[in-house]
Design a protein around this motif. Sequence first.
Motif, PDB file in Angstrom:
ATOM      1  N   VAL A 272      -6.918  -0.886 -12.042  1.00 21.03           N
ATOM      2  CA  VAL A 272      -5.605  -1.131 -12.531  1.00 21.03           C
ATOM      3  C   VAL A 272      -5.557  -2.881 -12.519  1.00 21.03           C
ATOM      4  CG1 VAL A 272      -4.407   0.821 -11.284  1.00 21.03           C
ATOM      5  CG2 VAL A 272      -3.762  -0.849 -10.239  1.00 21.03           C
ATOM      6  N   TYR A 273      -4.048  -3.086 -13.619  1.00 21.14           N
ATOM      7  CA  TYR A 273      -3.979  -4.883 -13.938  1.00 21.14           C
ATOM      8  C   TYR A 273      -2.946  -5.037 -12.370  1.00 21.14           C
ATOM      9  CZ  TYR A 273      -5.727  -4.527 -18.508  1.00 21.14           C
ATOM     10  OH  TYR A 273      -6.662  -4.301 -19.718  1.00 21.14           O
ATOM     11  N   LEU A 274      -2.995  -6.337 -12.341  1.00 25.05           N
ATOM     12  CA  LEU A 274      -2.390  -7.140 -11.082  1.00 25.05           C
ATOM     13  C   LEU A 274      -1.804  -8.219 -11.791  1.00 25.05           C
ATOM     14  CD1 LEU A 274      -0.822  -7.327  -8.320  1.00 25.05           C
ATOM     15  CD2 LEU A 274      -2.762  -8.794  -8.047  1.00 25.05           C
ATOM     16  N   VAL A 275       0.219  -7.832 -11.911  1.00 23.49           N
ATOM     17  CA  VAL A 275       0.828  -8.547 -12.585  1.00 23.49           C
ATOM     18  C   VAL A 275       1.033  -9.527 -12.362  1.00 23.49           C
ATOM     19  CG1 VAL A 275       2.609  -8.831 -14.071  1.00 23.49           C
ATOM     20  CG2 VAL A 275       1.503  -6.946 -14.487  1.00 23.49           C
ATOM     21  N   GLY A 276       0.690 -11.140 -12.840  1.00 21.12           N
ATOM     22  CA  GLY A 276       1.412 -12.255 -11.644  1.00 21.12           C
ATOM     23  C   GLY A 276       2.119 -13.002 -12.965  1.00 21.12           C
ATOM     24  N   GLN A 277       3.160 -14.346 -12.470  1.00 23.59           N
ATOM     25  CA  GLN A 277       3.456 -15.608 -13.216  1.00 23.59           C
ATOM     26  C   GLN A 277       2.445 -15.905 -13.410  1.00 23.59           C
ATOM     27  OE1 GLN A 277       7.028 -17.517 -11.672  1.00 23.59           O
ATOM     28  NE2 GLN A 277       6.501 -18.843 -11.721  1.00 23.59           N
TER      29      GLN A 277
ATOM     30  N   GLY B 209      -5.643 -11.907  -8.077  1.00 23.24           N
ATOM     31  CA  GLY B 209      -5.980 -10.470  -7.980  1.00 23.24           C
ATOM     32  C   GLY B 209      -7.145 -10.797  -8.751  1.00 23.24           C
ATOM     33  N   ALA B 210      -7.998 -11.522  -9.343  1.00 27.10           N
ATOM     34  CA  ALA B 210      -9.052 -11.707 -10.339  1.00 27.10           C
ATOM     35  C   ALA B 210     -10.552 -12.413  -9.492  1.00 27.10           C
ATOM     36  CB  ALA B 210      -9.262 -13.589 -10.685  1.00 27.10           C
ATOM     37  N   ARG B 211     -10.021 -12.930  -7.637  1.00 25.03           N
ATOM     38  CA  ARG B 211     -11.273 -13.159  -6.764  1.00 25.03           C
ATOM     39  C   ARG B 211     -11.408 -12.007  -6.532  1.00 25.03           C
ATOM     40  NH1 ARG B 211      -7.705 -17.591  -5.840  1.00 25.03           N
ATOM     41  NH2 ARG B 211      -6.854 -16.424  -3.974  1.00 25.03           N
ATOM     42  N   ALA B 212     -10.256 -10.701  -6.283  1.00 22.11           N
ATOM     43  CA  ALA B 212     -10.545  -9.418  -5.387  1.00 22.11           C
ATOM     44  C   ALA B 212     -11.390  -8.587  -6.755  1.00 22.11           C
ATOM     45  CB  ALA B 212      -9.912  -9.095  -5.473  1.00 22.11           C
TER      46      ALA B 212
ATOM     47  N   VAL C 111      -3.867  -3.839  -3.746  1.00 24.25           N
ATOM     48  CA  VAL C 111      -4.136  -2.812  -5.197  1.00 24.25           C
ATOM     49  C   VAL C 111      -5.458  -2.382  -5.017  1.00 24.25           C
ATOM     50  CG1 VAL C 111      -3.989  -3.085  -7.355  1.00 24.25           C
ATOM     51  CG2 VAL C 111      -2.059  -4.338  -6.770  1.00 24.25           C
ATOM     52  N   TYR C 112      -6.413  -3.082  -5.029  1.00 21.97           N
ATOM     53  CA  TYR C 112      -7.687  -3.463  -5.104  1.00 21.97           C
ATOM     54  C   TYR C 112      -8.144  -1.901  -4.202  1.00 21.97           C
ATOM     55  CZ  TYR C 112     -13.125  -3.554  -5.344  1.00 21.97           C
ATOM     56  OH  TYR C 112     -14.110  -3.908  -5.745  1.00 21.97           O
ATOM     57  N   ARG C 113      -8.027  -1.684  -3.194  1.00 27.47           N
ATOM     58  CA  ARG C 113      -8.230  -0.945  -2.274  1.00 27.47           C
ATOM     59  C   ARG C 113      -7.789   0.643  -2.441  1.00 27.47           C
ATOM     60  NH1 ARG C 113     -10.640  -1.212   2.251  1.00 27.47           N
ATOM     61  NH2 ARG C 113     -10.836  -3.538   3.386  1.00 27.47           N
ATOM     62  N   ILE C 114      -6.972   0.580  -3.108  1.00 31.77           N
ATOM     63  CA  ILE C 114      -5.975   1.975  -3.738  1.00 31.77           C
ATOM     64  C   ILE C 114      -6.856   1.866  -4.603  1.00 31.77           C
ATOM     65  CG2 ILE C 114      -3.758   2.917  -4.993  1.00 31.77           C
ATOM     66  CD1 ILE C 114      -2.203   1.656  -2.990  1.00 31.77           C
TER      67      ILE C 114
ATOM     68  N   LEU D 224       0.543  -1.093   0.408  1.00 34.64           N
ATOM     69  CA  LEU D 224      -0.098   0.061   0.104  1.00 34.64           C
ATOM     70  C   LEU D 224       1.111   1.138  -0.275  1.00 34.64           C
ATOM     71  CD1 LEU D 224      -3.425   0.266   0.458  1.00 34.64           C
ATOM     72  CD2 LEU D 224      -2.700   0.948   2.782  1.00 34.64           C
ATOM     73  N   TYR D 225       1.680   1.186   1.128  1.00 37.94           N
ATOM     74  CA  TYR D 225       2.961   2.688   1.078  1.00 37.94           C
ATOM     75  C   TYR D 225       3.438   2.598  -0.399  1.00 37.94           C
ATOM     76  CZ  TYR D 225       6.860   5.267   2.536  1.00 37.94           C
ATOM     77  OH  TYR D 225       7.514   5.570   3.737  1.00 37.94           O
ATOM     78  N   GLN D 226       3.879   1.863  -0.942  1.00 39.73           N
ATOM     79  CA  GLN D 226       4.788   1.738  -2.121  1.00 39.73           C
ATOM     80  C   GLN D 226       3.986   2.128  -3.507  1.00 39.73           C
ATOM     81  OE1 GLN D 226       8.316  -1.457  -2.744  1.00 39.73           O
ATOM     82  NE2 GLN D 226       7.045  -2.092  -0.892  1.00 39.73           N
ATOM     83  N   ILE D 227       3.084   1.868  -4.199  1.00 39.01           N
ATOM     84  CA  ILE D 227       1.933   1.996  -4.852  1.00 39.01           C
ATOM     85  C   ILE D 227       2.128   3.594  -4.644  1.00 39.01           C
ATOM     86  CG2 ILE D 227      -0.400   2.070  -6.197  1.00 39.01           C
ATOM     87  CD1 ILE D 227      -0.015  -1.086  -4.466  1.00 39.01           C
TER      88      ILE D 227
END
Length: 253
Positions: free
Chosen positions: A140-145, A154-157, A133-136, A89-92
């Motif tokens: 936006v997209y969430l990138v993962g392997q 990310g999809a569930r959120a 990510v969702y709360r901010i 949260l802080y870094q985003i």
Amino acid sequence: MYKVDLNCDMGENFGIYNLGQDEELMKYITSTNIACGYHAGDPMTMRKTVKLALQYGVAIGAHPGLPDMAGFGRRIMDISAEEIYGLVLYQIGALQAFAKAEGTSITHVKPHGALYQMANQNTAIAEAIAEAVYRIDGDVYLVGQSSSKLVKAGARAGLRTLNEVFADRNYEMDGSLTPRSHEQALILQSKYSTERVIRMVREHKVESRTGEEMNMRADTICVHGDSPDALEHVIQLSQALLEAGIEVVHPVS
């Protein structure tokens, strides 16, 4: 036509220490993941990298990492999901401020290094990152392997997600990246790397380090910008993708 995003981790300088060839690489990628001050980066670097991305029309993403600058964020830490939520949260928020000051916004979030690996394998950590990510910004997209716990969290959120593959890294038979400590972790031959990437985009298939064939969806391709031949490799890869009928474009374009 097939489409794929080409991303690169950037803004990883700190003070007088410079790493990578950000400005030259910006000309050939479609999205950048900018370090947010924990594993690398500082305020001046963050601002400069955001401005470079705007100059070259590159999508801007936050690249949060563990608080481990000495280890470049690549060392696993014993840290709770609640702490990770706060760190992310802080870094985003920090990168969002620089983007807003330049009249733009971030399009995606991609965890860095050990945090990325922990999130790909640990559901609680993946969910903490996805929630942050969702709360901010739920747009936006969430990138993962590719097909990882992070992408699924990310999809569930309720987030849009991007399945990421690596142009210059080997895979183990369980789909995880070959550890950097292994002598075969990196793929240094540009031609072989490019052929693998094209197959992942077209067929969603890749061969593991030990020869097993695996499913591997490719929405975005990561190229690391801190190797000596990174620029040459990115130029060759972007050209080969176009020649193969694959458009290089960020999903928000």
